[in-house]
Motif scaffolding. Structure first.
Motif, PDB file in Angstrom:
ATOM      1  N   VAL A 182     -27.741  22.542   6.177  1.00 53.54           N
ATOM      2  CA  VAL A 182     -27.746  21.077   6.281  1.00 53.54           C
ATOM      3  C   VAL A 182     -26.466  20.494   5.666  1.00 53.54           C
ATOM      4  O   VAL A 182     -25.823  19.613   6.251  1.00 53.54           O
ATOM      5  N   THR A 183     -26.083  21.009   4.488  1.00 56.76           N
ATOM      6  CA  THR A 183     -24.884  20.475   3.827  1.00 56.76           C
ATOM      7  C   THR A 183     -23.634  20.787   4.643  1.00 56.76           C
ATOM      8  O   THR A 183     -22.737  19.953   4.762  1.00 56.76           O
ATOM      9  N   ALA A 184     -23.574  21.981   5.213  1.00 55.73           N
ATOM     10  CA  ALA A 184     -22.418  22.352   6.037  1.00 55.73           C
ATOM     11  C   ALA A 184     -22.309  21.419   7.244  1.00 55.73           C
ATOM     12  O   ALA A 184     -21.212  20.976   7.593  1.00 55.73           O
ATOM     13  N   LEU A 185     -23.450  21.095   7.856  1.00 51.08           N
ATOM     14  CA  LEU A 185     -23.430  20.193   9.019  1.00 51.08           C
ATOM     15  C   LEU A 185     -23.004  18.786   8.612  1.00 51.08           C
ATOM     16  O   LEU A 185     -22.387  18.064   9.390  1.00 51.08           O
ATOM     17  N   ALA A 186     -23.356  18.384   7.378  1.00 53.83           N
ATOM     18  CA  ALA A 186     -23.034  17.032   6.909  1.00 53.83           C
ATOM     19  C   ALA A 186     -21.630  16.932   6.319  1.00 53.83           C
ATOM     20  O   ALA A 186     -21.147  15.843   6.018  1.00 53.83           O
ATOM     21  N   ASN A 220     -16.422  21.576  13.092  1.00 56.84           N
ATOM     22  CA  ASN A 220     -16.748  21.688  11.671  1.00 56.84           C
ATOM     23  C   ASN A 220     -15.920  22.804  11.032  1.00 56.84           C
ATOM     24  O   ASN A 220     -16.144  23.993  11.290  1.00 56.84           O
ATOM     25  N   ALA A 221     -14.949  22.409  10.190  1.00 60.33           N
ATOM     26  CA  ALA A 221     -14.020  23.382   9.612  1.00 60.33           C
ATOM     27  C   ALA A 221     -14.762  24.436   8.778  1.00 60.33           C
ATOM     28  O   ALA A 221     -14.431  25.625   8.822  1.00 60.33           O
ATOM     29  N   TYR A 222     -15.783  23.997   8.032  1.00 62.54           N
ATOM     30  CA  TYR A 222     -16.523  24.920   7.154  1.00 62.54           C
ATOM     31  C   TYR A 222     -17.238  25.983   7.961  1.00 62.54           C
ATOM     32  O   TYR A 222     -17.150  27.177   7.671  1.00 62.54           O
ATOM     33  N   LEU A 223     -17.969  25.532   9.011  1.00 62.29           N
ATOM     34  CA  LEU A 223     -18.721  26.486   9.831  1.00 62.29           C
ATOM     35  C   LEU A 223     -17.778  27.402  10.608  1.00 62.29           C
ATOM     36  O   LEU A 223     -18.037  28.604  10.742  1.00 62.29           O
ATOM     37  N   THR A 224     -16.675  26.842  11.101  1.00 62.78           N
ATOM     38  CA  THR A 224     -15.691  27.664  11.820  1.00 62.78           C
ATOM     39  C   THR A 224     -15.168  28.773  10.923  1.00 62.78           C
ATOM     40  O   THR A 224     -15.055  29.929  11.329  1.00 62.78           O
ATOM     41  N   GLU A 225     -14.871  28.392   9.659  1.00 64.72           N
ATOM     42  CA  GLU A 225     -14.327  29.363   8.705  1.00 64.72           C
ATOM     43  C   GLU A 225     -15.320  30.504   8.460  1.00 64.72           C
ATOM     44  O   GLU A 225     -14.923  31.647   8.259  1.00 64.72           O
ATOM     45  N   HIS A 226     -16.626  30.164   8.445  1.00 66.55           N
ATOM     46  CA  HIS A 226     -17.628  31.188   8.123  1.00 66.55           C
ATOM     47  C   HIS A 226     -18.191  31.901   9.344  1.00 66.55           C
ATOM     48  O   HIS A 226     -19.029  32.790   9.201  1.00 66.55           O
ATOM     49  N   LEU A 227     -17.756  31.495  10.540  1.00 64.84           N
ATOM     50  CA  LEU A 227     -18.203  32.194  11.751  1.00 64.84           C
ATOM     51  C   LEU A 227     -17.225  33.338  11.996  1.00 64.84           C
ATOM     52  O   LEU A 227     -16.142  33.143  12.512  1.00 64.84           O
ATOM     53  N   GLY A 228     -17.592  34.533  11.560  1.00 70.33           N
ATOM     54  CA  GLY A 228     -16.689  35.676  11.679  1.00 70.33           C
ATOM     55  C   GLY A 228     -16.413  36.018  13.139  1.00 70.33           C
ATOM     56  O   GLY A 228     -17.225  35.744  14.023  1.00 70.33           O
ATOM     57  N   ALA A 229     -15.250  36.634  13.361  1.00 69.45           N
ATOM     58  CA  ALA A 229     -14.846  36.960  14.732  1.00 69.45           C
ATOM     59  C   ALA A 229     -15.772  38.017  15.347  1.00 69.45           C
ATOM     60  O   ALA A 229     -16.133  37.934  16.512  1.00 69.45           O
ATOM     61  N   ALA A 235     -22.480  35.672  -2.855  1.00 70.38           N
ATOM     62  CA  ALA A 235     -23.815  35.616  -2.264  1.00 70.38           C
ATOM     63  C   ALA A 235     -23.873  34.476  -1.254  1.00 70.38           C
ATOM     64  O   ALA A 235     -24.287  34.656  -0.110  1.00 70.38           O
ATOM     65  N   SER A 236     -23.416  33.268  -1.682  1.00 71.13           N
ATOM     66  CA  SER A 236     -23.553  32.113  -0.798  1.00 71.13           C
ATOM     67  C   SER A 236     -22.739  32.263   0.484  1.00 71.13           C
ATOM     68  O   SER A 236     -23.133  31.748   1.530  1.00 71.13           O
ATOM     69  N   GLY A 237     -21.609  32.994   0.426  1.00 69.36           N
ATOM     70  CA  GLY A 237     -20.794  33.187   1.618  1.00 69.36           C
ATOM     71  C   GLY A 237     -21.566  33.887   2.728  1.00 69.36           C
ATOM     72  O   GLY A 237     -21.359  33.598   3.919  1.00 69.36           O
ATOM     73  N   ALA A 238     -22.472  34.801   2.337  1.00 67.63           N
ATOM     74  CA  ALA A 238     -23.278  35.503   3.340  1.00 67.63           C
ATOM     75  C   ALA A 238     -24.240  34.537   4.022  1.00 67.63           C
ATOM     76  O   ALA A 238     -24.450  34.594   5.237  1.00 67.63           O
ATOM     77  N   PHE A 239     -24.824  33.619   3.231  1.00 67.98           N
ATOM     78  CA  PHE A 239     -25.730  32.615   3.791  1.00 67.98           C
ATOM     79  C   PHE A 239     -24.945  31.644   4.683  1.00 67.98           C
ATOM     80  O   PHE A 239     -25.463  31.186   5.704  1.00 67.98           O
ATOM     81  N   ALA A 240     -23.703  31.335   4.279  1.00 67.92           N
ATOM     82  CA  ALA A 240     -22.868  30.447   5.089  1.00 67.92           C
ATOM     83  C   ALA A 240     -22.552  31.105   6.433  1.00 67.92           C
ATOM     84  O   ALA A 240     -22.558  30.436   7.472  1.00 67.92           O
ATOM     85  N   ALA A 241     -22.301  32.417   6.421  1.00 70.41           N
ATOM     86  CA  ALA A 241     -22.037  33.137   7.668  1.00 70.41           C
ATOM     87  C   ALA A 241     -23.278  33.130   8.554  1.00 70.41           C
ATOM     88  O   ALA A 241     -23.186  32.932   9.769  1.00 70.41           O
ATOM     89  N   ALA A 242     -24.454  33.312   7.931  1.00 72.85           N
ATOM     90  CA  ALA A 242     -25.707  33.287   8.691  1.00 72.85           C
ATOM     91  C   ALA A 242     -25.946  31.894   9.267  1.00 72.85           C
ATOM     92  O   ALA A 242     -26.378  31.751  10.421  1.00 72.85           O
ATOM     93  N   ALA A 243     -25.638  30.852   8.475  1.00 77.94           N
ATOM     94  CA  ALA A 243     -25.811  29.473   8.945  1.00 77.94           C
ATOM     95  C   ALA A 243     -24.870  29.188  10.114  1.00 77.94           C
ATOM     96  O   ALA A 243     -25.279  28.608  11.125  1.00 77.94           O
TER      97      ALA A 243
END
Lengths: 173, 201
Positions: free
Chosen positions: B137-141, A60-69, A37-45
């Motif tokens: 917010v946590t992802a940005l931080a 940002n490694a986390y956001l890059t990982e969740h930004l789908g191609a 569930a949270s992975g979908a929110f991470a992709a939206a973020a």
């Protein structure tokens, strides 16, 4: 009760649990991965940040990982969560359980309930990022796969939930 | 050819997304059927009045675990191609605790908040919105706590490997523990119902 169509009782928890387990098993077999569930929110973020400030995603490694191609609508978990919305809606509609309302404890005002809902949601968001998943991706999926981190997550989450529920029980009972 | 199907290889393919949508429908359906789209019902778990959360979660875990184990035994599923979430010891303990505190305040988890919102519950919508904000917010931080976030990395570590026992033996123990847990859960609910009835009287 009310004049509305009477809603049917919920399913037996063990029947629902086995049903849910078979859905999870089907996911393992067909897709090689479990529920989330949270992975979908991470992709939206990640998509939102990318739209506003693309530079913030790059560093940002986390956001890059969740930004789908191919954009969020080609993201496995986003599409799965859209399915969750449909499945939940259809199930409730067939059982006469659809209704606009704010569910709250007997001793909580609507404002208090929504405040707690917001705060709880934000905290869960922080926890799910740190833990790399939530009750779906860690507890349910990782739990069934006997992942060590998933069982640590289950222990930490339920221990704290009991403590907080004890402290806030007056608003519910 | 053994499962998982090569669908998983082509992430984003129409086939993979159709599976995702179908799996999601089943997921949402059973959460709603069990009543887990309702915060007061979910809170029953933490007030010990209604242990549906525990019963649903552990029957699901046991069902999927046993199914996967036997499908792999019969050579139908290749376990090495099923993704096991990676372990990061401290982030998952701490993250779990923060998450649990939020769950007790929200009365819902991220997945069940989606079901709650889809079935007309305003509190579910607010939980989902808050969750989105918290993730954002946590992802940005996250770059500011990169060391903590990456600490205790153990890869796809499983309990049977840590305990150095046969997978089948551990599964037997988990199933036995779940069954014992179900028995205890039924007794706790009855005990709590009797106590509440006494208080009313």
């Amino acid at each position: 009760m009310s004049a509305r169509v009477a809603s049917r009782a919920y399913a037996d928890p063990y029947v629902a649990g086995v049903g849910l387990g078979l859905v999870l098993l089907a996911s393992f077999v067909l897709a090689g991965r479990g529920l989330g569930a949270s992975g979908a929110f991470a992709a939206a973020a990640a998509t939102s940040v990318h739209a506003v400030a693309p530079g913030a995603v790059t560093g940002n490694a986390y956001l890059t990982e969740h930004l789908g191609a191919g954009g969020p609508l080609r993201d496995w978990l986003v599409v799965e969560i859209l399915g969750v919305l449909v499945g939940g809606f259809v199930s409730a509609a067939l059982a006469g359980r659809l209704a606009l309302r704010v569910e709250r404890g007997a001793h909580a005002t609507i404002r208090q309930r929504l405040g707690a809902a917001l705060a709880g949601g934000v905290l869960m968001g922080g926890g799910a990022v740190l833990a790399r998943g939530c009750t779906s991706g860690q507890a349910l999926t990782g739990g069934a796969l006997l992942s060590v981190g998933a069982w640590l997550f289950i222990g930490g989450a339920f221990a704290m939930a009991y403590l907080v529920a004890l402290a806030t029980r007056r608003s519910w009972t | 050819m053994s499962a998982p199907l090569p669908l998983s290889l082509a992430t984003g393919s129409a086939g993979a997304l159709a599976v995702a949508f179908g799996v999601g429908i089943g997921f949402g359906w059973w959460l709603e059927r069990a009543g887990l789209g309702s915060a007061p019902k979910l809170m029953g778990q933490f007030h010990l009045t209604d242990l549906t959360v525990f019963k649903v979660m552990f029957s699901a875990i046991v069902t999927a675990m046993l199914g996967l184990f036997w499908l792999a035994r019969f050579g139908i599923v290749d376990l090495s191609r099923v993704y096991v979430p990676e372990t990061f010891v401290l982030p998952q303990i701490v993250g779990g605790m923060v998450f649990g505190a939020g769950m007790a305040l929200a009365g819902l988890c991220p997945g069940t908040s989606c079901v709650a919102a889809a079935t007309g519950r305003g509190d579910g919508l607010v939980v989902a919105g808050g969750f989105f904000a918290g993730v954002l917010v946590t992802a940005l931080a996250l770059p500011t706590m990169a060391r903590f976030y990456g600490s205790g990395a153990r890869g796809s570590l499983t309990l049977d490997a840590v305990l150095d026992v046969e997978t089948g033996s551990l599964i037997l123990v988990v199933v036995a523990a779940a069954l014992a847990g179900f028995l205890v859960a039924e007794h706790v609910e009855q005990w709590k119902a009797r106590r509440l009835a006494e208080v009313e009287r």
